[in-house]
Design an enzyme around this catalytic site. Sequence first.
Site, PDB file in Angstrom:
ATOM      1  N   GLU A  94       0.755  -1.194   0.069  1.00 12.99           N
ATOM      2  CA  GLU A  94       0.071  -0.166  -0.243  1.00 12.99           C
ATOM      3  C   GLU A  94       0.789   1.421  -0.020  1.00 12.99           C
ATOM      4  OE1 GLU A  94      -3.021   0.062   2.960  1.00 12.99           O
ATOM      5  OE2 GLU A  94      -3.912  -1.898   2.448  1.00 12.99           O
ATOM      6  N   GLU A 120      -5.561  -8.249   0.670  1.00  8.01           N
ATOM      7  CA  GLU A 120      -6.057  -8.107   2.034  1.00  8.01           C
ATOM      8  C   GLU A 120      -7.605  -7.882   1.875  1.00  8.01           C
ATOM      9  OE1 GLU A 120      -4.432  -4.817   4.463  1.00  8.01           O
ATOM     10  OE2 GLU A 120      -2.312  -5.531   4.064  1.00  8.01           O
TER      11      GLU A 120
HETATM   12  C1  FCB Z   1      -4.574  -1.916   5.318  1.00 10.73           C
HETATM   13  C2  FCB Z   1      -3.102  -2.189   6.105  1.00 10.73           C
HETATM   14  C3  FCB Z   1      -3.060  -3.376   7.238  1.00 10.73           C
HETATM   15  C4  FCB Z   1      -4.192  -3.099   8.129  1.00 10.73           C
HETATM   16  C5  FCB Z   1      -5.648  -2.913   7.241  1.00 10.73           C
HETATM   17  C6  FCB Z   1      -6.775  -3.124   8.108  1.00 10.73           C
HETATM   18  O1  FCB Z   1      -4.443  -0.556   5.041  1.00 10.73           O
HETATM   19  O2  FCB Z   1      -2.380  -2.846   4.885  1.00 10.73           O
HETATM   20  O3  FCB Z   1      -1.965  -3.251   7.854  1.00 10.73           O
HETATM   21  O4  FCB Z   1      -4.083  -2.162   8.931  1.00 10.73           O
HETATM   22  O5  FCB Z   1      -5.503  -1.931   6.386  1.00 10.73           O
END
Ligand code: FCB
Length: 457
Positions: A171, A359
């Site tokens: 990210e 994620e």
């Molecule tokens: C993302 C991050 C991760 C976590 C989630 C909820 O932005 O990559 O580390 O904090 O959000």
Amino acid sequence: MIDPKTLAARFPGDFVFGVATASYQIEGAVKADGRKPSIWDAFSNMPGRVHGRENGDVACDHYNRWEADLDLIAELGVSAYRFSIAWPRIIPDGTGRINEKGLDFYDKLVDGLKARNIKAFATLYHWDLPLALMGEGGWTARSTAYAFQRYAKIVMARLGDRLDSVATFNEPWCSVWLSHLYGEHAPGERSMDAALHALHYTNLAHGLGMEAIRHVAPNVPAGLVLNAHSVIAGSNGAADIAAAERAFQFHNGVFFGPVFKGEYPADFLEALGSRMPKIEDGDLDVISQKVDWWGLNYYTPMRVANDPSADAVYPATIDAAAVSDVKTDIGWEVYAPALKSLVETLYHRYELPPCYITENGAAYNMGVVNGVVDDQPRLDYYAEHIAIVADLIKDGHPMQGYFAWSLMDNFEWAKGYQMRFGIVHVDYGTQVRTVKNSGKWYSALATAFPKDNHKAG
Ligand code: FCB
């Protein structure tokens, strides 16, 4: 409740179901075995930055409990674990001396995964920049990109023979805009000029990191993880639609453009290019070299409207109201269709390699009652979003895997320990782990998964 078996049957045999974490969020042991502070240690120890003035000193104590945690992953029955490597354990000052003990930790971890037949998906940078590099300006300095390249080389030389996958960055949107423009993450800067420097040097570091990986461990599939935003205009009016396009370029295009097209978006350059650092000859070639895969982190849509004020700075947008009234405990709108349209838009606009959802998940903070964590809303969130991934596969998109964020509750950055994203509950007083109902459901999905299934959709 969506039957996990029925859902699992919609995925092809080589699809990967995994769980994800990140070093600073779970490891603790911040002074152990030669680790030095990262920008997150400094930021979280400064009053007013993190909820409850909490920090990662202990977190889930994973550094000491890693074997039991790997057993837990194995018990869940998932086939892959996405974790990140802490640069300040490997090169405590960012440059200079290598700390063998830091490398030893990840060496053991990767061997532990292999022994349990779990695939190792490593991320080189999930935000814990060695604090010493702030002396040069951190990500606003070009030298940090070269320091990252050396770090990548050192890690890959040690672990590259056993990793199943590696990502340069997690990210960059967060480590660039959220950290240098909006000031919510370390180092807490609020400056467009600083952010524009961090932007180019982070992109450059990704490219230099790819070079290092290819050089040292050419067989490891390498990519990067982007939290692309599903930008939705707040209305059908022309001004809001134009605002949504600007937001798309500002939040997505400045990363996807350089990496997948070798150029920054034209409108963005016109508006802010004069404030960027010098883009040296060859930088964009380095940045745009081929990646084998890309990762998408998705949680919630971004709804925007035009900012009509005269002094609005590009992208000149304001937030627009949520459409779904379902929100997680962190306040993020739950709206699964945006995941579908986001993937479609990105494959339409760019030539992208295969995708992993690296994620996806939801913050719900319910605790343990009589040994059980009844987190039905999280379970529903997973079921709904995983079904969207199956729809994408059915439509022909190259989706290769899905990682739940997160394996366990952990240090949720500026929100501290208050926000719980785990499919496993962590009692921070005792470090007892309890698999939540969503974790049981996800485990049933991962284990019911027909490995010989070749019919997708
Ligand atoms: C993302 C991050 C991760 C976590 C989630 C909820 O932005 O990559 O580390 O904090 O959000």
